[in-house]
Scaffold this motif. Sequence first.
Motif, mmCIF file in Angstrom:
data_model
loop_
_atom_site.group_PDB
_atom_site.id
_atom_site.type_symbol
_atom_site.label_atom_id
_atom_site.label_comp_id
_atom_site.label_asym_id
_atom_site.label_seq_id
_atom_site.Cartn_x
_atom_site.Cartn_y
_atom_site.Cartn_z
ATOM 1 N N LEU A 48 -18.189 -4.863 16.037
ATOM 2 C CA LEU A 48 -18.100 -4.690 17.482
ATOM 3 C C LEU A 48 -17.157 -3.529 17.769
ATOM 4 C CD1 LEU A 48 -18.580 -5.704 20.436
ATOM 5 C CD2 LEU A 48 -16.610 -7.230 20.083
ATOM 6 N N VAL A 49 -17.584 -2.652 18.675
ATOM 7 C CA VAL A 49 -16.733 -1.561 19.148
ATOM 8 C C VAL A 49 -16.636 -1.702 20.658
ATOM 9 C CG1 VAL A 49 -16.458 0.940 19.364
ATOM 10 C CG2 VAL A 49 -17.405 -0.037 17.253
ATOM 11 N N VAL A 50 -15.408 -1.839 21.152
ATOM 12 C CA VAL A 50 -15.153 -1.952 22.587
ATOM 13 C C VAL A 50 -14.494 -0.649 23.023
ATOM 14 C CG1 VAL A 50 -14.032 -3.270 24.411
ATOM 15 C CG2 VAL A 50 -14.831 -4.445 22.343
ATOM 16 N N VAL A 51 -15.119 0.012 23.998
ATOM 17 C CA VAL A 51 -14.688 1.330 24.445
ATOM 18 C C VAL A 51 -14.176 1.213 25.875
ATOM 19 C CG1 VAL A 51 -15.432 3.713 24.807
ATOM 20 C CG2 VAL A 51 -16.513 2.341 23.010
ATOM 21 N N GLY A 52 -12.970 1.733 26.149
ATOM 22 C CA GLY A 52 -12.405 1.630 27.491
ATOM 23 C C GLY A 52 -11.835 2.946 27.993
ATOM 24 N N ALA A 53 -12.049 3.184 29.289
ATOM 25 C CA ALA A 53 -11.548 4.424 29.897
ATOM 26 C C ALA A 53 -11.298 4.210 31.381
ATOM 27 C CB ALA A 53 -12.569 5.553 29.715
ATOM 28 N N PRO A 54 -10.385 4.997 31.943
ATOM 29 C CA PRO A 54 -10.232 4.981 33.396
ATOM 30 C C PRO A 54 -11.390 5.747 34.034
ATOM 31 C CG PRO A 54 -8.716 6.577 32.432
ATOM 32 C CD PRO A 54 -9.421 5.891 31.295
ATOM 33 N N THR A 55 -11.701 5.399 35.254
ATOM 34 C CA THR A 55 -12.733 6.118 35.992
ATOM 35 C C THR A 55 -12.059 7.255 36.748
ATOM 36 O OG1 THR A 55 -14.039 4.099 36.217
ATOM 37 C CG2 THR A 55 -14.519 5.889 37.767
ATOM 38 N N HIS A 56 -12.530 8.467 36.489
ATOM 39 C CA HIS A 56 -12.032 9.667 37.174
ATOM 40 C C HIS A 56 -13.210 10.326 37.867
ATOM 41 C CE1 HIS A 56 -8.153 10.596 34.678
ATOM 42 N NE2 HIS A 56 -8.192 9.339 35.088
ATOM 43 N N ALA A 57 -13.146 10.445 39.166
ATOM 44 C CA ALA A 57 -14.192 11.134 39.932
ATOM 45 C C ALA A 57 -15.579 10.635 39.540
ATOM 46 C CB ALA A 57 -14.083 12.646 39.766
ATOM 47 N N GLY A 122 -17.083 4.917 41.631
ATOM 48 C CA GLY A 122 -17.733 5.276 40.384
ATOM 49 C C GLY A 122 -17.387 4.255 39.319
ATOM 50 N N ASP A 123 -17.818 4.537 38.095
ATOM 51 C CA ASP A 123 -17.649 3.575 37.022
ATOM 52 C C ASP A 123 -17.785 4.315 35.692
ATOM 53 O OD1 ASP A 123 -17.843 1.535 35.174
ATOM 54 O OD2 ASP A 123 -19.456 0.481 36.183
ATOM 55 N N ALA A 124 -16.705 4.421 34.948
ATOM 56 C CA ALA A 124 -16.738 5.128 33.668
ATOM 57 C C ALA A 124 -17.696 4.474 32.681
ATOM 58 C CB ALA A 124 -15.333 5.205 33.071
#
Length: 176
Positions: A48-57, A122-124
Amino acid sequence: MDTLVVYESMFGNTRMIAEAVADALRSTGDVTVATAAEAPVQLSGYGLVVVGAPTHAHTLPQPSSRQEAAAWADDPDRDLTLEADAMEPGIREWLDLMTLSAAEPRFAAFSTRADIPRIFAGDATASIRRRLHRRDLALDAHEDFLVDHDSHLLRGEQQRARDWALTLVPVTSRRE
C-alpha cells in the motif's frame, strides 16, 4: 503488509495527517513515512502506498505555489511556520519519478484543503488520481482533511485520518 506514506507539507498540516495515517496503519505491518523529497522512488515491496499533499490553487503544489506559501509564512500577521523541507520537490515530482515492480501496490491519497466547498478549494487528490491514471494505475481511496481560513488543521481531523487509514486495509490484515 508493508506501507509507504509519502507526503509534502508546507505548514505541518499534511505532515500531521500523514503521521496519523501511519500511526493507524502500524497495526497492519511495517510503515515507512517520508517526505516526497526523501521517499523511495522504487516501490517494490510495498503493498500500500498512501500519498498526501496540500491543495494549492485547486491542484498539487508546484514551485510557484511553494514560493507563495513561503511568503505566507514570512507574513508576521499569520501564525504559520514553514516546514524545513517545504521548498524541496514534492508529490508532483515524486509521482513522475516513482517506479514499480511487477507487483504493483494499491494506492490511496489524501489532501489537506480549505474548509470551503471543494468546487472553490479544489482537491489535490484529483491531480494525484490523474497522474496515476496516466500510468495505468488506480487510486483505490481518497480523502480530504480540512484546514481553517488561517491554514490550521481543524480539530478532530487527525482522528478522522486515523479512522480513514483503517478503512484502507482488511480487518484480517491488522495486528491486534
